[in-house]
Design a protein around this motif. Structure first.
Motif, mmCIF file in Angstrom:
data_model
loop_
_atom_site.group_PDB
_atom_site.id
_atom_site.type_symbol
_atom_site.label_atom_id
_atom_site.label_comp_id
_atom_site.label_asym_id
_atom_site.label_seq_id
_atom_site.Cartn_x
_atom_site.Cartn_y
_atom_site.Cartn_z
ATOM 1 N N TRP A 1 -2.147 6.381 2.428
ATOM 2 C CA TRP A 1 -2.874 5.454 1.549
ATOM 3 C C TRP A 1 -4.360 5.413 1.911
ATOM 4 C CZ3 TRP A 1 -5.634 0.977 2.481
ATOM 5 C CH2 TRP A 1 -5.972 0.215 1.340
ATOM 6 N N TRP B 1 2.145 6.797 -7.063
ATOM 7 C CA TRP B 1 1.342 7.979 -7.435
ATOM 8 C C TRP B 1 2.220 9.234 -7.445
ATOM 9 C CZ3 TRP B 1 -0.627 11.996 -3.912
ATOM 10 C CH2 TRP B 1 -1.490 12.896 -4.546
ATOM 11 N N GLY C 1 3.545 5.398 5.800
ATOM 12 C CA GLY C 1 2.876 5.803 4.564
ATOM 13 C C GLY C 1 1.433 5.318 4.499
ATOM 14 N N LEU C 2 1.069 4.377 5.371
ATOM 15 C CA LEU C 2 -0.284 3.795 5.323
ATOM 16 C C LEU C 2 -1.396 4.808 5.596
ATOM 17 C CD1 LEU C 2 -0.540 0.209 6.844
ATOM 18 C CD2 LEU C 2 -1.408 1.024 4.673
ATOM 19 N N THR D 1 -7.706 10.941 -5.773
ATOM 20 C CA THR D 1 -6.685 11.962 -6.027
ATOM 21 C C THR D 1 -7.306 13.312 -6.391
ATOM 22 O OG1 THR D 1 -6.511 11.276 -8.330
ATOM 23 C CG2 THR D 1 -5.006 10.230 -6.775
ATOM 24 N N LEU E 1 -5.913 8.734 0.698
ATOM 25 C CA LEU E 1 -5.844 8.865 -0.765
ATOM 26 C C LEU E 1 -6.794 7.873 -1.436
ATOM 27 C CD1 LEU E 1 -4.121 10.610 -2.709
ATOM 28 C CD2 LEU E 1 -2.381 8.825 -2.614
ATOM 29 N N ALA E 2 -6.817 6.657 -0.913
ATOM 30 C CA ALA E 2 -7.708 5.637 -1.485
ATOM 31 C C ALA E 2 -9.164 6.016 -1.239
ATOM 32 C CB ALA E 2 -7.395 4.267 -0.868
ATOM 33 N N ALA F 1 0.837 -1.209 0.000
ATOM 34 C CA ALA F 1 0.000 0.000 0.000
ATOM 35 C C ALA F 1 0.875 1.264 0.000
ATOM 36 C CB ALA F 1 -0.918 -0.009 1.222
ATOM 37 N N GLU F 2 1.939 1.253 0.790
ATOM 38 C CA GLU F 2 2.857 2.405 0.775
ATOM 39 C C GLU F 2 3.425 2.609 -0.626
ATOM 40 O OE1 GLU F 2 5.667 1.325 3.997
ATOM 41 O OE2 GLU F 2 4.971 3.167 4.963
ATOM 42 N N ASN F 3 3.758 1.498 -1.280
ATOM 43 C CA ASN F 3 4.332 1.619 -2.620
ATOM 44 C C ASN F 3 3.325 2.165 -3.631
ATOM 45 O OD1 ASN F 3 6.783 0.750 -1.722
ATOM 46 N ND2 ASN F 3 6.625 -1.332 -2.554
ATOM 47 N N GLU F 4 2.037 1.896 -3.375
ATOM 48 C CA GLU F 4 1.024 2.453 -4.285
ATOM 49 C C GLU F 4 1.010 3.984 -4.165
ATOM 50 O OE1 GLU F 4 -3.066 1.100 -3.744
ATOM 51 O OE2 GLU F 4 -3.537 1.576 -5.833
ATOM 52 N N VAL F 5 1.206 4.478 -2.941
ATOM 53 C CA VAL F 5 1.282 5.938 -2.755
ATOM 54 C C VAL F 5 2.546 6.484 -3.416
ATOM 55 C CG1 VAL F 5 1.360 7.823 -1.085
ATOM 56 C CG2 VAL F 5 0.011 5.777 -0.571
#
Ligand SMILES: *Cc1c(COP(=O)(O)O)cnc(C)c1O
Length: 454
Positions: free
Chosen positions: A348, A132, A344-345, A356, A351-352, A125-129
């Motif tokens: 996420w 972005w 970072g969660l 955005t 943002l989720a 999930a952190e990597n998804e942020v």
């Protein structure tokens, strides 16, 4: 008789304690910021706090309810509400409710965020942020990094990675490394000091390729990295990233972009053009705890070439072998840290949940409020605008005031609960600056503060 598991038993917590904590947290997080609502808070002296509380840490414990009471009645009011709409000093922070609740969940789950093995779901999930953010900056698909505690550790980690890459590239190390910057944040000087490198800070409000080129020539063979700032902390100026990137590429020097404060504006169409060239950075940072509505502490650190950063930063030991031997993505490998909270969660979550577009709207609103504030300053005969804001920092002077005048006014303003603004200075002398990263701050809030300067 000792009972070592007493604190960890379910009955160690008074029946209503969790409910009391949730009620308090919910009330605070959704605080009505209007009149009579969320107070700005007020610093207290250590002796005042001691007088109000006496010792809290005792052999027998004071109990959960009394501990919470002490926090709610004495300690919390002695902390400024950084998310108050009239908190305009330094760089404020206005986390969304969902980000804060996400933060609570992260604590509840005892997540170790250092390795893929232990925290794959959180790291995913952190990597998804991070993806972005990398895409907003225009970095290539392979870019990646991790979240660290703040811009200070983010800058240090990026510069250490830069030095590692330079060391591997050259035949002989220079006697002393140099880091070249413009009007960089104080943490870049700290990083240089930690690295025992020289910081060559080129004077001026905006660094350009033109001013950078002769300095790189002068220090050729010694430069570990150039630090460009995308949103200086004092004035919100974005360095000329495109020409800087051009000069760095020609010299074969790592470009680090410090966008700790300003990077959020990558998501704002009205400001995006100022960041042209950021896609050529070798590394960059942005602090979601500043203008991306996340709670402290949270800095996103991204590398164009994460593999190189990993070579520099991964820790090696027999007890870590199981983590390092494979190709797993371990956030610990990309900065000066090992154990880490999955900080970072919370970003996420928000943002989720919101999407955005809501971020773009919130950031644009802050930019718009800053532009309105600049017009208010221009319209006030006793005030003078220092420069047109590029992002959301508005700097101005009160005509005829000395530094002492600014300080006295700032102190009175805070004690009255009407606002928090602290003096700063530029090359022309003392000044005030307001930094707007809270979408709840309105032009009327700024106007109310400016009125007190008449
Ligand atoms: C705030 C800031 C930093 C430092 O970030 P912390 O999170 O406070 O450590 C670094 N660079 C810039 C440009 C900043 O505005």
């Amino acid at each position: 008789m000792t009972d070592g598991s007493r604190m960890h038993r379910a009955d160690a917590v008074p029946a209503d304690f969790a409910a009391a904590v949730f009620t308090f947290a919910r009330r605070r997080v959704a605080a009505d910021t209007g009149p009579g609502g969320l107070p700005l808070g007020e610093p207290r002296s250590a002796s005042e706090i001691t007088a109000a509380l006496g010792p809290s840490i005792t052999a027998g414990g004071i109990g959960a309810d009394e501990t919470l009471r002490r926090f709610v009645d004495v300690l919390e009011p002695a902390c400024l509400s950084v998310d108050h709409p009239r908190y305009l000093a330094f760089v404020p922070s206005a986390a969304t409710e969902i980000a804060i609740l996400g933060d609570l969940v992260v604590s509840a789950c005892s997540i170790y965020g250092g390795s893929w093995l232990e925290g794959s779901g959180a790291v995913w999930a952190e990597n998804e942020v991070l993806a972005w953010l990398a895409q907003l900056a225009g970095l290539p698909a392979g870019a990646g990094g991790c979240f660290v505690s703040g811009g200070t550790i983010g800058n240090l980690s990026a510069l250490v990675a830069a030095r590692g890459a330079a060391t591997r590239r050259i035949a002989t190390r220079p006697e002393r490394w140099a880091i070249v910057s413009g009007d960089a944040h104080s943490s870049v000087a700290t990083a240089a000091a930690v690295m025992d490198a020289d910081l060559i800070a080129i004077p001026g409000e905006r660094l350009t390729g033109e001013t950078l080129a002769p300095v790189l020539a002068e220090y050729a063979g010694r430069v570990a990295a150039v630090v460009a700032t995308a949103g200086t902390t004092n004035l919100g100026v974005v360095d000329d990233l495109d020409s800087i990137a051009e000069v760095c590429a020609a010299a074969g020097v790592w470009l680090h972009v410090d966008a700790a404060y300003g990077g959020a504006a990558l998501a704002a169409p009205s400001a995006r053009h100022r960041f042209a060239g950021i896609e050529r950075a070798d590394s960059f940072i942005v602090d979601p705890h500043k203008w991306l509505f996340a709670p402290f502490d949270c800095c996103a650190l991204l590398y164009r070439d994460p593999a190189g950063a990993r070579t520099t930063h991964a820790q090696h030991a027999s007890y870590l072998g199981i983590l390092n031997d494979g190709d797993d993505w371990n956030p610990s490998d990309y900065a000066v840290h090992l154990s880490r909270r999955a900080r970072g969660l919370p970003v996420w979550f928000s943002l989720a949940a919101h999407g955005t577009a809501a971020y773009t709207a919130a950031i644009e609103q802050c930019l718009e409020t800053a532009r309105s504030a600049a017009r208010l300053v221009e319209a006030a005969p006793h005030l003078e605008l220092v420069r047109e804001p590029e992002l959301s920092i508005v700097a101005f002077r009160r005509r005829g005031w000395s530094e002492a005048d600014y300080r006295q006014w700032s102190e009175r303003l805070l004690l009255s609960g009407a606002g928090f603004v602290v003096p700063s200075a530029d090359a022309d002398g003392p000044m005030l600056r307001v930094c707007i990263v809270n979408p709840r701050t309105t032009p009327d809030d700024v106007a109310a503060v400016l009125t007190t300067l008449a």
